[in-house]
Design a protein around this motif. Structure first.
Motif, PDB file in Angstrom:
ATOM      1  N   CYS A   1      -5.481 -50.649  11.554  1.00 32.77           N
ATOM      2  CA  CYS A   1      -5.455 -49.778  12.573  1.00 32.77           C
ATOM      3  C   CYS A   1      -4.655 -48.371  11.887  1.00 32.77           C
ATOM      4  N   ASN A   2      -5.198 -47.648  12.076  1.00 33.53           N
ATOM      5  CA  ASN A   2      -4.516 -46.157  11.189  1.00 33.53           C
ATOM      6  C   ASN A   2      -3.631 -45.431  12.541  1.00 33.53           C
ATOM      7  N   TYR A   3      -3.500 -45.800  13.373  1.00 39.30           N
ATOM      8  CA  TYR A   3      -2.271 -45.567  14.140  1.00 39.30           C
ATOM      9  C   TYR A   3      -1.498 -46.581  14.501  1.00 39.30           C
ATOM     10  N   GLN A   4      -0.050 -46.383  14.827  1.00 36.97           N
ATOM     11  CA  GLN A   4       1.299 -46.904  15.380  1.00 36.97           C
ATOM     12  C   GLN A   4       1.187 -46.970  16.619  1.00 36.97           C
ATOM     13  N   CYS A   5       0.359 -47.323  17.425  1.00 37.76           N
ATOM     14  CA  CYS A   5       0.623 -46.685  18.836  1.00 37.76           C
ATOM     15  C   CYS A   5       2.817 -47.656  19.721  1.00 37.76           C
ATOM     16  N   GLY A   6       3.326 -46.766  20.073  1.00 38.60           N
ATOM     17  CA  GLY A   6       3.888 -48.144  20.306  1.00 38.60           C
ATOM     18  C   GLY A   6       4.197 -48.740  21.736  1.00 38.60           C
ATOM     19  N   PHE A   7       2.933 -48.549  22.609  1.00 39.26           N
ATOM     20  CA  PHE A   7       1.994 -49.588  22.835  1.00 39.26           C
ATOM     21  C   PHE A   7       1.741 -50.231  22.960  1.00 39.26           C
ATOM     22  N   CYS A   8       1.239 -50.482  21.903  1.00 37.91           N
ATOM     23  CA  CYS A   8       0.406 -51.149  21.219  1.00 37.91           C
ATOM     24  C   CYS A   8       1.059 -53.205  20.597  1.00 37.91           C
ATOM     25  N   SER A   9       0.707 -53.722  20.980  1.00 34.52           N
ATOM     26  CA  SER A   9       0.765 -55.085  20.843  1.00 34.52           C
ATOM     27  C   SER A   9       0.352 -55.841  19.476  1.00 34.52           C
ATOM     28  N   LEU A  10      -0.127 -54.606  18.951  1.00 34.20           N
ATOM     29  CA  LEU A  10      -0.744 -54.999  17.384  1.00 34.20           C
ATOM     30  C   LEU A  10       0.718 -55.163  16.793  1.00 34.20           C
ATOM     31  N   ARG A  11       1.322 -53.664  16.973  1.00 33.94           N
ATOM     32  CA  ARG A  11       2.993 -53.703  16.499  1.00 33.94           C
ATOM     33  C   ARG A  11       3.259 -55.312  15.840  1.00 33.94           C
ATOM     34  N   THR A  12       3.569 -56.421  17.464  1.00 34.98           N
ATOM     35  CA  THR A  12       4.194 -57.351  17.435  1.00 34.98           C
ATOM     36  C   THR A  12       3.317 -58.650  16.481  1.00 34.98           C
ATOM     37  N   ARG A  13       2.882 -58.642  16.056  1.00 35.44           N
ATOM     38  CA  ARG A  13       2.101 -59.715  14.931  1.00 35.44           C
ATOM     39  C   ARG A  13       3.095 -59.419  13.787  1.00 35.44           C
ATOM     40  N   ASP A  14       3.100 -61.105  13.472  1.00 34.99           N
ATOM     41  CA  ASP A  14       4.432 -61.244  12.009  1.00 34.99           C
ATOM     42  C   ASP A  14       3.814 -60.208  10.676  1.00 34.99           C
ATOM     43  N   LYS A  15       2.841 -59.499  10.378  1.00 29.14           N
ATOM     44  CA  LYS A  15       2.676 -59.558   9.266  1.00 29.14           C
ATOM     45  C   LYS A  15       1.657 -57.965   9.829  1.00 29.14           C
ATOM     46  N   PRO A  16       1.226 -56.958   9.602  1.00 27.98           N
ATOM     47  CA  PRO A  16       0.074 -56.642   9.232  1.00 27.98           C
ATOM     48  C   PRO A  16      -0.516 -56.130   8.988  1.00 27.98           C
ATOM     49  N   GLY A  17      -1.594 -55.598   9.650  1.00 29.63           N
ATOM     50  CA  GLY A  17      -3.090 -56.081   9.204  1.00 29.63           C
ATOM     51  C   GLY A  17      -3.927 -55.668   8.361  1.00 29.63           C
ATOM     52  N   LYS A  18      -4.148 -56.305   7.548  1.00 35.02           N
ATOM     53  CA  LYS A  18      -5.184 -55.820   6.376  1.00 35.02           C
ATOM     54  C   LYS A  18      -6.485 -56.984   6.108  1.00 35.02           C
ATOM     55  N   GLU A  19      -6.780 -57.300   7.378  1.00 30.28           N
ATOM     56  CA  GLU A  19      -8.573 -58.220   7.074  1.00 30.28           C
ATOM     57  C   GLU A  19      -8.863 -58.112   8.049  1.00 30.28           C
ATOM     58  N   CYS A  20     -10.600 -57.858   7.897  1.00 35.15           N
ATOM     59  CA  CYS A  20     -11.573 -58.073   8.753  1.00 35.15           C
ATOM     60  C   CYS A  20     -12.419 -59.648   8.835  1.00 35.15           C
ATOM     61  N   LEU A  21     -12.834 -59.596  10.214  1.00 34.15           N
ATOM     62  CA  LEU A  21     -13.574 -60.616  10.701  1.00 34.15           C
ATOM     63  C   LEU A  21     -14.448 -60.541   9.470  1.00 34.15           C
ATOM     64  N   ALA A  22     -15.064 -61.712   9.248  1.00 39.42           N
ATOM     65  CA  ALA A  22     -16.435 -61.304   8.215  1.00 39.42           C
ATOM     66  C   ALA A  22     -17.716 -61.626   9.167  1.00 39.42           C
ATOM     67  N   MET A  23     -18.748 -61.299   8.400  1.00 34.03           N
ATOM     68  CA  MET A  23     -19.779 -61.022   9.737  1.00 34.03           C
ATOM     69  C   MET A  23     -20.011 -62.920   9.342  1.00 34.03           C
ATOM     70  N   VAL A  24     -20.163 -63.626   9.096  1.00 36.47           N
ATOM     71  CA  VAL A  24     -20.693 -64.889   9.441  1.00 36.47           C
ATOM     72  C   VAL A  24     -20.141 -64.923  10.128  1.00 36.47           C
ATOM     73  N   ASP A  25     -18.927 -65.148  11.168  1.00 37.29           N
ATOM     74  CA  ASP A  25     -17.613 -65.231  11.761  1.00 37.29           C
ATOM     75  C   ASP A  25     -18.235 -64.912  13.075  1.00 37.29           C
ATOM     76  N   PHE A  26     -18.401 -63.773  12.553  1.00 33.83           N
ATOM     77  CA  PHE A  26     -18.758 -62.438  13.975  1.00 33.83           C
ATOM     78  C   PHE A  26     -19.646 -63.197  15.003  1.00 33.83           C
ATOM     79  N   LYS A  27     -21.166 -63.480  14.095  1.00 34.48           N
ATOM     80  CA  LYS A  27     -22.046 -63.986  14.120  1.00 34.48           C
ATOM     81  C   LYS A  27     -21.882 -64.820  14.765  1.00 34.48           C
ATOM     82  N   ARG A  28     -21.253 -66.290  14.136  1.00 31.59           N
ATOM     83  CA  ARG A  28     -20.994 -66.931  15.407  1.00 31.59           C
ATOM     84  C   ARG A  28     -20.049 -67.380  16.125  1.00 31.59           C
ATOM     85  N   VAL A  29     -19.293 -66.303  16.101  1.00 30.53           N
ATOM     86  CA  VAL A  29     -18.794 -66.570  17.605  1.00 30.53           C
ATOM     87  C   VAL A  29     -20.064 -65.525  18.753  1.00 30.53           C
ATOM     88  N   VAL A  30     -20.836 -64.446  18.799  1.00 31.60           N
ATOM     89  CA  VAL A  30     -21.234 -64.298  19.301  1.00 31.60           C
ATOM     90  C   VAL A  30     -22.302 -65.616  20.229  1.00 31.60           C
TER      91      VAL A  30
END
Length: 160
Positions: free
Chosen positions: A35-64
């Motif tokens: 995310c390009n924001y750092q919102c104080g209310f967002c739980s994304l900030r509480t994750r152990d590592k900062p985000g750097k990843e995307c869901l692979a399309m093959v995995d997205f298709k499987r979940v859908v």
């Protein structure tokens, strides 16, 4: 219409108050944990590592595919990360959802990267609903709450 939609999503149907529940009617799938924001209310900030990843399309298709086969009718192509950080993945995900029989595809974005061109691509792919989450009354509040420069607020408002 949007108020009725929100009421329907937030109301707990009695069929979900049983020991064995049916699958949810609606799910959100996080396309990216970036995310390009750092919102104080967002739980994304509480994750152990900062985000750097995307869901692979093959995995997205499987979940859908699994969600649709279980009876899910609606898919949100976002969760905590900002899906517009990966515009091609976002459009491909919307396209796949619609091709897979998802009845309603929705997105919430901070709006800073949702250009007119990207909005047109998303709608052409079949997006049913796009909401902008702009949580500030002015520049000072925006910088304080979102943790980024106010120029992104102006971008989001322009894109809206």
């Amino acid at each position: 219409m949007i108020t009725a939609k929100i009421d329907e999503v937030t109301r707990i149907d009695p069929e979900y108050l049983k020991e064995v529940c049916p699958p949810p009617k609606s799910v959100k799938i996080e396309l990216t944990n970036v995310c390009n924001y750092q919102c104080g209310f967002c739980s994304l900030r509480t994750r152990d590592k900062p985000g750097k990843e995307c869901l692979a399309m093959v995995d997205f298709k499987r979940v859908v595919d699994e969600a649709v086969s279980a009876g899910v009718k609606e898919v949100g192509v976002f969760y905590l990360g900002e899906s517009t950080m990966e515009p091609d993945l976002l459009v491909d995900a919307i396209t796949y959802c619609k091709a897979s029989g998802v009845e309603y595809v929705f997105l919430t974005t901070n709006g800073s990267l949702m250009t007119q061109a990207l909005a047109v691509r998303c709608m052409a792919a079949g997006l049913d609903s796009m909401k902008f989450s702009i949580n500030a009354a002015d520049e000072e509040q925006f910088e304080s709450v979102m943790g980024v420069k106010s120029k992104l607020m102006h971008k989001a408002l322009k894109h809206l």
